[in-house]
Design a protein around this motif. Structure first.
Motif, PDB file in Angstrom:
ATOM      1  N   LEU A 267      -8.796   1.922  -4.237  1.00 16.67           N
ATOM      2  CA  LEU A 267      -8.726   3.280  -4.607  1.00 16.67           C
ATOM      3  C   LEU A 267      -7.424   3.267  -5.875  1.00 16.67           C
ATOM      4  O   LEU A 267      -7.494   4.062  -6.745  1.00 16.67           O
ATOM      5  CB  LEU A 267      -7.991   4.172  -3.475  1.00 16.67           C
ATOM      6  N   LYS A 268      -6.254   1.959  -6.235  1.00 19.91           N
ATOM      7  CA  LYS A 268      -5.490   2.412  -7.014  1.00 19.91           C
ATOM      8  C   LYS A 268      -6.117   1.404  -8.514  1.00 19.91           C
ATOM      9  O   LYS A 268      -5.778   1.440  -8.883  1.00 19.91           O
ATOM     10  CB  LYS A 268      -4.489   1.802  -6.470  1.00 19.91           C
ATOM     11  N   LEU A 269      -7.628   1.285  -8.419  1.00 14.88           N
ATOM     12  CA  LEU A 269      -8.483   0.636  -9.789  1.00 14.88           C
ATOM     13  C   LEU A 269      -8.337   1.720 -10.806  1.00 14.88           C
ATOM     14  O   LEU A 269      -8.833   1.692 -11.819  1.00 14.88           O
ATOM     15  CB  LEU A 269      -8.995  -0.489  -8.796  1.00 14.88           C
ATOM     16  N   PHE A 270      -8.598   2.924 -10.419  1.00 16.17           N
ATOM     17  CA  PHE A 270      -8.922   3.730 -10.938  1.00 16.17           C
ATOM     18  C   PHE A 270      -7.539   3.683 -11.642  1.00 16.17           C
ATOM     19  O   PHE A 270      -6.350   4.857 -10.698  1.00 16.17           O
ATOM     20  CB  PHE A 270      -9.274   5.019 -10.239  1.00 16.17           C
ATOM     21  N   LYS A 271      -7.311   3.593 -12.269  1.00 20.27           N
ATOM     22  CA  LYS A 271      -5.949   3.853 -13.823  1.00 20.27           C
ATOM     23  C   LYS A 271      -5.389   4.787 -13.646  1.00 20.27           C
ATOM     24  O   LYS A 271      -4.154   5.241 -14.094  1.00 20.27           O
ATOM     25  CB  LYS A 271      -5.969   3.131 -14.670  1.00 20.27           C
ATOM     26  N   LEU A 272      -5.818   5.982 -13.470  1.00 22.60           N
ATOM     27  CA  LEU A 272      -5.279   7.315 -13.988  1.00 22.60           C
ATOM     28  C   LEU A 272      -4.668   7.931 -12.228  1.00 22.60           C
ATOM     29  O   LEU A 272      -3.118   8.537 -12.821  1.00 22.60           O
ATOM     30  CB  LEU A 272      -6.145   8.425 -14.132  1.00 22.60           C
ATOM     31  N   ILE A 273      -4.613   7.109 -11.211  1.00 17.33           N
ATOM     32  CA  ILE A 273      -3.939   7.580  -9.496  1.00 17.33           C
ATOM     33  C   ILE A 273      -2.805   6.108  -9.845  1.00 17.33           C
ATOM     34  O   ILE A 273      -2.382   6.197  -9.033  1.00 17.33           O
ATOM     35  CB  ILE A 273      -4.665   8.204  -8.425  1.00 17.33           C
TER      36      ILE A 273
END
Length: 533
Positions: free
Chosen positions: A495-501
């Motif tokens: 999930l945290k590979l989406f850098k914006l979050i």
């Protein structure tokens, strides 16, 4: 042994080919002659170089040679006279040029160039492989050659009799068509007009650098599955287009977010009317790609504004509108599975140890930019992380799929508080097993639902000292739970590979945190299965 090559342009004679006369029979008896001495025969040397027609910056060396194929055996002249540019001075009937290209020396080459250029431009498969600038170069060259060919034709004296059959060339006179029998290329005035229109269109495209920049970027993002996965987080291009097809039926009526007051303005487009608000510079697909790229890579507004050729404010409006739109649609697709579905897809490792497991839960925190307001600082400060954070409860099935995503709360709340207030307990049924970490003191809440909690046991104080310990059975139980509960940590890592979050979230994006987390969780569910055995 020194290897000699003929210095005449386009001549491939070489001493290396003497060993392969079966392949190069024309090399039989060929000799290589050195140039006249530059001191004793300076004038003759200059004549040779003039006839060879090498570039002005070319300088011959002591190893420079010219092959005997360029000397006329029937002529006592010592100068080389047979070259490609004069067709080796063969009779006219044996030349490979037609009368329509006999006016100039390079006319046959130009006619052949025109033929090849027309083939490239008219063939869609070949034209698709050309860059914009190379395509323009071909069109400009073709137009100049066509105009030049018209001047050549106007200088010719056309015969009034029918050409005889013993010639391999012919004339054809038409007001609009120029026919070259050697290449069979027809260039009509309509063809030239269409090419000029295409040329003007491509020039306009090149001049519109903003449009060109975003088209190139979107094409690069969707070039192959590897690029799609890197830039958007979606596994491949087919899934990306499938997601867009879910949105395309409704995204045509989107209205850009422009503050709280814009919510009550229901001026959506209907029928064939244009979209409300300012004119769109980006297509629906480009706005979709912009949103996913920003969510995945965490790019700032200014960077995306430069890439897509729009303002920073427009990037913010597009992202706010699309992430809210996708969250409303994709959030409904994160569903709580039934017991039968969980058992059907349960990995073997869970079946052996905890076959009744319904869900694995854990809380994760997202870092926020330090707010200015003391109230906001107090409500988001996490004593565990010693930073301002937002906390969210996540639940996954034994196979690793996100089945529950709560809203994001302030970092100062407890895990029990989120579990109780997020609505998670409403999904619990009798006989369910919930796996969690030690921080979830929710056994009493689950007992009311006639469910059980699988949690590692707490350590106890030693009777003989000040330290805490676990007995042998408790250690085994902790290990068996930990090696299965680790999968929720892996899911959070995805999930945290989406850098914006995954990185520090700007305070201006805090109202969009819930939407970003839900969209990211949905995209994670489209990735390959997390737990395979």
């Amino acid at each position: 042994m020194v290897v000699y090559h003929c210095c005449v342009p386009n001549c491939t004679a070489s001493t290396r080919k003497f060993n392969k006369l079966h392949k190069y029979p024309w090399m039989q008896g060929v000799t290589f002659i050195s140039l006249p001495n530059k001191t004793r025969n300076a004038k003759e040397r200059r004549d040779w170089l003039r006839l060879i027609r090498r570039p002005n910056d070319w300088t011959p060396t002591k190893y420079t040679r010219i092959c005997s194929l360029h000397f006329d055996e029937n002529n006592n002249n010592t100068l080389p006279t047979l070259f490609p540019y004069n067709n080796f001075k063969k009779p006219l009937s044996e030349r490979k040029t037609s009368n329509s290209t006999q006016v100039g020396t390079d006319n046959n080459l130009e006619s052949q160039y025109m033929h090849v250029t027309l083939i490239i431009i008219m063939d869609p498969s070949l034209r698709a492989k050309l860059s914009f600038r190379l395509y323009l170069m071909f069109v400009e060259k073709l137009r100049s050659l066509a105009q030049k060919s018209q001047r050549y034709v106007s200088k010719l004296n056309y015969p009034t009799h029918k050409p005889t059959k013993d010639h391999d060339y012919s004339y054809h006179r038409d007001d609009k068509v120029l026919v070259d029998s050697s290449t069979q290329t027809e260039v009509t005035a309509n063809d030239i007009r269409l090419l000029e229109q295409e040329n003007d269109r491509l020039k306009h495209t090149l001049e519109d650098k903003e449009s060109l920049s975003r088209e190139i970027f979107v094409k690069h993002v969707t070039k192959d599955d590897k690029h799609v996965k890197f830039y958007t987080g979606v596994q491949n291009f087919a899934i990306l287009m499938g997601i867009f097809q879910l949105l395309i039926t409704k995204c045509s009526k989107l209205k850009y977010w422009s503050g709280k007051g814009s919510v009550n303005d229901k001026n959506y487009q209907t029928g064939n009317k244009l979209k409300p608000g300012p004119q769109r510079k980006l297509t629906d697909f480009q706005e979709f790609i912009l949103t996913l790229v920003r969510l995945r890579l965490g790019l700032i507004d200014y960077h995306l504004a430069d890439i897509f050729g729009i303002s920073k404010t427009r990037v913010s409006q597009i992202f706010t509108t699309w992430i809210t739109f996708m969250s409303g649609l994709f959030g409904k697709l994160i569903k709580w599975p039934s017991k039968q579905q969980v058992r059907k897809h349960m990995p073997h490792s869970f079946k052996m140890l905890y076959p009744k497991t319904r869900c694995i839960i854990d809380c994760t925190e997202f870092f926020f930019q330090h707010p200015r307001s003391p109230t906001a600082q107090a409500s988001t400060y996490s004593t565990y992380k010693s930073k301002n954070t937002g906390k969210c409860l996540l639940g996954i099935s034994p196979s690793g799929t996100f089945t529950f995503v709560s809203d994001v709360y302030g970092g100062n709340v407890s895990d029990r508080f989120i579990t109780e207030k997020s609505g998670f307990m409403d999904y619990i049924e009798e006989g369910d097993d919930i796996m969690a970490d030690r921080g979830f003191t929710i056994r009493d809440l689950l007992t009311e639902k006639k469910a059980t909690l699988n949690m590692p046991p707490f350590t106890r104080k030693c009777v003989w000292g000040k330290k805490k310990r676990l007995n042998v059975n408790e250690i085994k139980q902790t290990r068996s739970i930990a090696k299965l509960r680790i999968h929720v940590e892996r899911a959070i890592q995805r999930l945290k590979l989406f850098k914006l979050i995954g990185n520090t979230i700007a305070w201006s994006l805090k109202p969009l945190t819930n939407q970003m987390v839900k969209v990211s969780a949905f995209l994670c569910n489209l990735m390959p299965k997390l737990v395979r055995r």
